[in-house]
Design a protein around this motif. Structure first.
Motif, PDB file in Angstrom:
ATOM      1  N   LEU A  74       0.989  -1.356  -0.047  1.00  0.00           N
ATOM      2  CA  LEU A  74       0.016   0.029  -0.543  1.00  0.00           C
ATOM      3  C   LEU A  74       0.834   0.863   0.277  1.00  0.00           C
ATOM      4  CD1 LEU A  74      -3.062  -0.406   2.575  1.00  0.00           C
ATOM      5  CD2 LEU A  74      -2.580  -1.224  -0.291  1.00  0.00           C
ATOM      6  N   SER A 121       2.288   1.906  -3.126  1.00  0.00           N
ATOM      7  CA  SER A 121       1.595   2.607  -4.546  1.00  0.00           C
ATOM      8  C   SER A 121       1.438   3.963  -4.423  1.00  0.00           C
ATOM      9  CB  SER A 121      -0.069   1.619  -4.210  1.00  0.00           C
ATOM     10  OG  SER A 121      -1.437   2.940  -4.727  1.00  0.00           O
ATOM     11  N   VAL A 122       0.810   4.337  -2.874  1.00  0.00           N
ATOM     12  CA  VAL A 122       0.762   5.237  -2.409  1.00  0.00           C
ATOM     13  C   VAL A 122       2.124   6.490  -3.404  1.00  0.00           C
ATOM     14  CG1 VAL A 122       0.366   7.203  -0.583  1.00  0.00           C
ATOM     15  CG2 VAL A 122      -0.786   5.516  -0.453  1.00  0.00           C
ATOM     16  N   ARG A 127       1.965   7.026  -6.838  1.00  0.00           N
ATOM     17  CA  ARG A 127       1.625   8.053  -6.887  1.00  0.00           C
ATOM     18  C   ARG A 127       1.916   9.485  -7.155  1.00  0.00           C
ATOM     19  NH1 ARG A 127      -2.900   4.086  -5.380  1.00  0.00           N
ATOM     20  NH2 ARG A 127      -4.655   3.674  -7.134  1.00  0.00           N
ATOM     21  N   GLN A 139      -8.216  11.370  -6.218  1.00  0.00           N
ATOM     22  CA  GLN A 139      -7.744   9.831  -6.105  1.00  0.00           C
ATOM     23  C   GLN A 139      -8.269  10.094  -4.635  1.00  0.00           C
ATOM     24  OE1 GLN A 139      -5.861   8.152  -7.564  1.00  0.00           O
ATOM     25  NE2 GLN A 139      -6.186   6.407  -6.409  1.00  0.00           N
ATOM     26  N   LEU A 173      -9.911   6.296  -3.232  1.00  0.00           N
ATOM     27  CA  LEU A 173      -9.621   5.602  -1.985  1.00  0.00           C
ATOM     28  C   LEU A 173     -11.216   5.257  -1.643  1.00  0.00           C
ATOM     29  CD1 LEU A 173      -6.303   6.236  -2.083  1.00  0.00           C
ATOM     30  CD2 LEU A 173      -6.953   4.161  -3.052  1.00  0.00           C
ATOM     31  N   GLU A 180     -14.042   3.086  -3.086  1.00  0.00           N
ATOM     32  CA  GLU A 180     -13.541   1.567  -3.645  1.00  0.00           C
ATOM     33  C   GLU A 180     -12.760   1.114  -2.085  1.00  0.00           C
ATOM     34  OE1 GLU A 180      -9.575   1.910  -5.876  1.00  0.00           O
ATOM     35  OE2 GLU A 180     -11.036   3.135  -7.244  1.00  0.00           O
ATOM     36  N   LYS A 231     -10.641   1.676   0.376  1.00  0.00           N
ATOM     37  CA  LYS A 231      -9.368   1.291   0.347  1.00  0.00           C
ATOM     38  C   LYS A 231      -8.853   2.321   1.772  1.00  0.00           C
ATOM     39  CE  LYS A 231      -8.325  -0.168  -4.092  1.00  0.00           C
ATOM     40  NZ  LYS A 231      -7.846  -0.067  -5.352  1.00  0.00           N
ATOM     41  N   GLU A 251      -5.237   2.312   2.665  1.00  0.00           N
ATOM     42  CA  GLU A 251      -4.195   3.155   1.355  1.00  0.00           C
ATOM     43  C   GLU A 251      -4.439   4.838   1.777  1.00  0.00           C
ATOM     44  OE1 GLU A 251      -3.639   3.010  -3.146  1.00  0.00           O
ATOM     45  OE2 GLU A 251      -4.286   1.686  -2.020  1.00  0.00           O
ATOM     46  N   PHE A 252      -5.952   4.626   1.440  1.00  0.00           N
ATOM     47  CA  PHE A 252      -6.261   6.357   1.884  1.00  0.00           C
ATOM     48  C   PHE A 252      -5.751   6.525   3.427  1.00  0.00           C
ATOM     49  CE2 PHE A 252      -8.835   9.286   4.428  1.00  0.00           C
ATOM     50  CZ  PHE A 252      -9.292  10.098   4.000  1.00  0.00           C
ATOM     51  N   ALA A 308      -2.543   8.164   1.893  1.00  0.00           N
ATOM     52  CA  ALA A 308      -2.525   9.274   0.801  1.00  0.00           C
ATOM     53  C   ALA A 308      -2.813  10.485   1.462  1.00  0.00           C
ATOM     54  CB  ALA A 308      -3.674   8.946  -0.064  1.00  0.00           C
TER      55      ALA A 308
END
Length: 386
Positions: free
Chosen positions: A244, A247-248, A251, A261, A265, A268, A270, A273-274, A277
């Motif tokens: 995760l 991924s962040v 981005r 984005q 998140l 979805e 997520k 991950e949020f 981010a």
């Protein structure tokens, strides 16, 4: 010379001992004052056996002197770094009118001496000790152990009283119910950004303003450095949920980490991950974001969103789509109103402190001065010491 001084002091001591315990003559008072004059003029000549004899002699004379004389002797010895400890301890346990100058000023009282006086004497002596020029961890904690609100407040107002971090944290938590501690805590130079932000959420409006004003004294470069440190801490390899984080990170370097984005998140589901981010965009560390999201009143989240220029719509989605899912949403209008009531400027000021609260930032900046007065006070102390 040293031998002669010892002999003279022994002879003088023998003469004093031959006197009745109740005898108090003008000659003895003058003799005592003259002894102090001689000592203060050349304290370096009193060491070893000579200092011991002098100490015992002055103790004997003071025990039989009138209060005015004892007060005058205490006031003179209080400023001396060479003053003998026995007479200091004797006078420090005396009536407060005699003891106060020594308790507040004497650099030659040791921590054990002071803690013994705390145990033996009452609130007047405790208050004088709480206002000493310099207080160690041990003495501060001995005073706090008295559980006396007046003494605790006096101690907190003393900027030269030292507290261990966990003790300050306990006092901040205590101030939630004991509100008289809040103002002294807010005004302490050594209160960390983490504790200031914790205080912010339960102090009255006037103290909230003081906390925000303190952030004005922070240098912009320090805030920029904190943001970089916090963002770097999000991407340490080998940590949990590394995929995760990766991924962040991808981005962020591609410029795709935006409010759009964040909405995606949330949609979805997520959430982990949020968190990464959101932490990256706000310049916070992961723990700070989790603390913000765990605030059941959502005030911290409203402040973080306003400071990061995150729109009310995203704030609403996060609160009602995730944080309040399956729970009572009767507070919806009040929570949305809270977002609107947070002034953006105030939110940005508080966010400076949030960014400085992470462990990574604290390790990189061992001492963060949060008030211009602190700098002036420390410089003044150095000049006085020199």
């Amino acid at each position: 010379m040293a031998t002669q001084l010892v002999e003279l002091l022994i002879l003088a001591g023998a003469r004093v001992k031959r006197k009745s315990a109740n005898a108090r003559t003008g000659q003895e008072v003058q003799f005592l004052r003259s002894l102090i004059d001689i000592f203060m003029a050349a304290p370096e000549k009193f060491h070893g056996a000579a200092l011991d004899e002098f100490d015992g002699l002055v103790c004997a004379l003071c025990a039989n002197a009138d209060p005015e004389t004892r007060q005058a002797i205490g006031a003179r010895l209080a400023h001396s770094a060479d003053a003998p400890r026995r007479v200091l301890k004797q006078l420090a346990r005396d009536d407060i009118s005699i003891a106060e100058s020594i308790l507040r000023l004497s650099p030659n009282l040791k921590d054990d001496d002071i803690c013994a006086i705390i145990r033996a004497r009452g609130i007047a002596h405790h208050r004088a000790i709480a206002n000493r020029f310099d207080l160690s961890y041990a003495v501060s904690e001995a005073l706090l152990a008295l559980n006396n609100e007046v003494i605790t407040i006096s101690l907190l107002k003393n900027q030269r009283a030292h507290f261990r971090p966990h003790v300050l944290e306990a006092l901040v938590d205590q101030s939630r119910k004991l509100t008289s501690l809040q103002a002294p805590l807010v005004n302490r130079f050594d209160l960390s950004p983490a504790l200031l932000t914790r205080l912010y959420f339960y102090v009255p409006a006037a103290l909230k303003s003081q906390i925000l004003n303190r952030s004005d004294h922070l240098e912009p470069a320090l805030i920029d450095e904190a943001i970089q440190i916090n963002r770097a801490s999000l991407f340490h390899p080998g940590q949990d949920k590394e995929h995760l984080r990766h991924s962040v990170y991808q981005r962020s370097i591609q410029g795709h980490l935006t409010e759009v984005q964040l909405r995606a998140l949330i949609s979805e589901r997520k959430i982990d991950e949020f968190i990464f981010a959101f932490a990256y965009l706000a310049g916070l560390d992961e723990d700070a974001v989790k603390t913000i999201l765990n605030d059941s009143r959502f005030e911290a989240l409203a402040i973080a969103c306003r400071a990061s220029e995150i729109h009310r719509d995203l704030f609403s989605r996060l609160v009602f789509g995730v944080l309040l899912e399956g729970r009572d949403k009767a507070k919806a209008l009040r929570i949305l109103d809270l977002y609107l009531k947070v002034p953006p400027d105030a939110a940005k000021k508080l966010m400076r402190l949030w960014r400085l609260r992470s462990k990574a930032v604290q390790n990189a900046n061992q001492t963060i001065i949060l008030d211009a007065k602190a700098t002036a006070t420390r410089r003044s102390d150095k000049r006085q010491t020199a």
